[in-house]
Design a protein around this motif. Sequence first.
Motif, PDB file in Angstrom:
ATOM      1  N   ALA A 255      -5.879   5.237 -12.567  1.00 33.97           N
ATOM      2  CA  ALA A 255      -7.080   4.649 -13.196  1.00 33.97           C
ATOM      3  C   ALA A 255      -8.330   5.036 -12.415  1.00 33.97           C
TER       4      ALA A 255
ATOM      5  N   SER B 219      -3.771  14.213  -5.737  1.00 33.58           N
ATOM      6  CA  SER B 219      -2.314  14.179  -5.935  1.00 33.58           C
ATOM      7  C   SER B 219      -1.905  12.719  -6.071  1.00 33.58           C
TER       8      SER B 219
ATOM      9  N   ALA C 184     -12.420   0.944  -4.897  1.00 36.00           N
ATOM     10  CA  ALA C 184     -11.973   2.340  -4.779  1.00 36.00           C
ATOM     11  C   ALA C 184     -12.788   3.231  -5.708  1.00 36.00           C
ATOM     12  N   THR C 185     -13.004   2.776  -6.930  1.00 40.15           N
ATOM     13  CA  THR C 185     -13.780   3.578  -7.884  1.00 40.15           C
ATOM     14  C   THR C 185     -15.201   3.788  -7.372  1.00 40.15           C
TER      15      THR C 185
ATOM     16  N   ASN D 170     -11.446   7.218 -13.786  1.00 38.22           N
ATOM     17  CA  ASN D 170     -12.829   6.735 -13.651  1.00 38.22           C
ATOM     18  C   ASN D 170     -13.748   7.828 -13.096  1.00 38.22           C
TER      19      ASN D 170
ATOM     20  N   GLY E 193     -12.886  -2.965  -8.122  1.00 32.59           N
ATOM     21  CA  GLY E 193     -13.688  -1.755  -8.346  1.00 32.59           C
ATOM     22  C   GLY E 193     -14.119  -1.039  -7.080  1.00 32.59           C
TER      23      GLY E 193
ATOM     24  N   GLN F  44      -8.264  -5.288  -3.246  1.00 31.20           N
ATOM     25  CA  GLN F  44      -8.047  -4.473  -4.445  1.00 31.20           C
ATOM     26  C   GLN F  44      -8.455  -5.205  -5.724  1.00 31.20           C
ATOM     27  N   GLY F  45      -8.596  -4.418  -6.801  1.00 27.65           N
ATOM     28  CA  GLY F  45      -8.827  -4.983  -8.130  1.00 27.65           C
ATOM     29  C   GLY F  45     -10.246  -5.423  -8.379  1.00 27.65           C
TER      30      GLY F  45
ATOM     31  N   TRP G 245      -7.814   7.929  -1.792  1.00 25.32           N
ATOM     32  CA  TRP G 245      -8.433   6.627  -1.588  1.00 25.32           C
ATOM     33  C   TRP G 245      -7.363   5.590  -1.268  1.00 25.32           C
ATOM     34  N   VAL G 246      -7.696   4.647  -0.399  1.00 21.56           N
ATOM     35  CA  VAL G 246      -6.819   3.518  -0.083  1.00 21.56           C
ATOM     36  C   VAL G 246      -7.709   2.302   0.142  1.00 21.56           C
ATOM     37  N   VAL G 247      -7.344   1.181  -0.502  1.00 21.30           N
ATOM     38  CA  VAL G 247      -8.076  -0.077  -0.302  1.00 21.30           C
ATOM     39  C   VAL G 247      -7.065  -1.128   0.132  1.00 21.30           C
TER      40      VAL G 247
ATOM     41  N   ILE H 118       0.828  -1.207   0.000  1.00 18.56           N
ATOM     42  CA  ILE H 118       0.000   0.000   0.000  1.00 18.56           C
ATOM     43  C   ILE H 118       0.865   1.261   0.000  1.00 18.56           C
TER      44      ILE H 118
ATOM     45  N   ASN I  75       1.902   5.566 -10.067  1.00 20.50           N
ATOM     46  CA  ASN I  75       0.814   4.871  -9.365  1.00 20.50           C
ATOM     47  C   ASN I  75      -0.359   4.651 -10.334  1.00 20.50           C
ATOM     48  N   LEU I  76      -0.207   3.660 -11.196  1.00 22.35           N
ATOM     49  CA  LEU I  76      -1.177   3.456 -12.274  1.00 22.35           C
ATOM     50  C   LEU I  76      -2.569   3.067 -11.772  1.00 22.35           C
ATOM     51  N   PRO I  77      -2.679   2.218 -10.735  1.00 26.46           N
ATOM     52  CA  PRO I  77      -4.035   1.913 -10.246  1.00 26.46           C
ATOM     53  C   PRO I  77      -4.756   3.166  -9.731  1.00 26.46           C
ATOM     54  N   SER I  78      -4.028   4.042  -9.023  1.00 27.18           N
ATOM     55  CA  SER I  78      -4.670   5.250  -8.517  1.00 27.18           C
ATOM     56  C   SER I  78      -5.037   6.193  -9.663  1.00 27.18           C
TER      57      SER I  78
END
Length: 174
Positions: free
Chosen positions: A145, A135, A112-113, A149, A110, A107-108, A100-102, A37, A140-143
């Motif tokens: 994304a 920020s 956080a979205t 979204n 949906g 994770q993975g 956001w933090v999951v 994380i 940080n590609l997942p964030s």
Amino acid sequence: MTGTLRAELITTDRLTLEPLGVHHAAEMAQVLAGTAIYRYIGGQAPTAEILAARYAAQTVGTSADRREVWLNWIIREQGRSIGFVQATVELEGPTSDVAWVVGEAFQGRGAATEAARAMVAWLRRRHPPVRITASIHPENLPSAAVARNLGLTPTGRLDADGEEQWEDSTPPTT
Ligand SMILES: CC(C)(COP(=O)(O)OP(=O)(O)OC[C@H]1O[C@@H](n2cnc3c(N)ncnc32)[C@H](O)[C@@H]1OP(=O)(O)O)[C@@H](O)C(=O)NCCC(=O)NCCS
């Protein structure tokens, strides 16, 4: 209205966003365990005691100069905590900076979205007009994304921590 802005319970199809309380600390210490994380956000897994102190400070709800309100929600799914979302809201301006933090195990899927979308919709309803910013470390590609979204776009501007500023592509006019 702004002086009374407080996090409220938010529900989505799958999730409940519960206003943060110190009682969430013990369970959240487990959710926030591990090292992955912290790869892009820095820091390390907090103990339940550290988290309880942090949550006690965060639930005060406003900065000392009363220019910002801190809104924090624990993301809950099927009766358990899986992460959190937060917004730092300008009281006399349109900007809400969101994050956001999951937990790694959740994770993975949906979450956080879904949680961040619900938080942003709540902000737009409760404290308009809203200009959303975030920020995000450039790698940080997942964030990124999640931000996409939500309809945010990267500005190319880096802050002092090397994080890129993202914002609404069509910020509201005040
Ligand atoms: C960022 C974070 C909250 C995402 O949580 P999540 O519940 O897995 O997010 P979602 O499932 O809603 O969406 C993840 C998105 O990342 C994408 N993604 C996941 N891994 C990826 C990777 N390695 N490269 C590119 N995209 C990736 C997914 O495809 C998805 O995008 P999509 O909706 O367009 O398909 C989670 O990874 C996390 O807590 N990270 C550590 C803390 C952090 O960095 N927080 C952000 C601070 S700015």
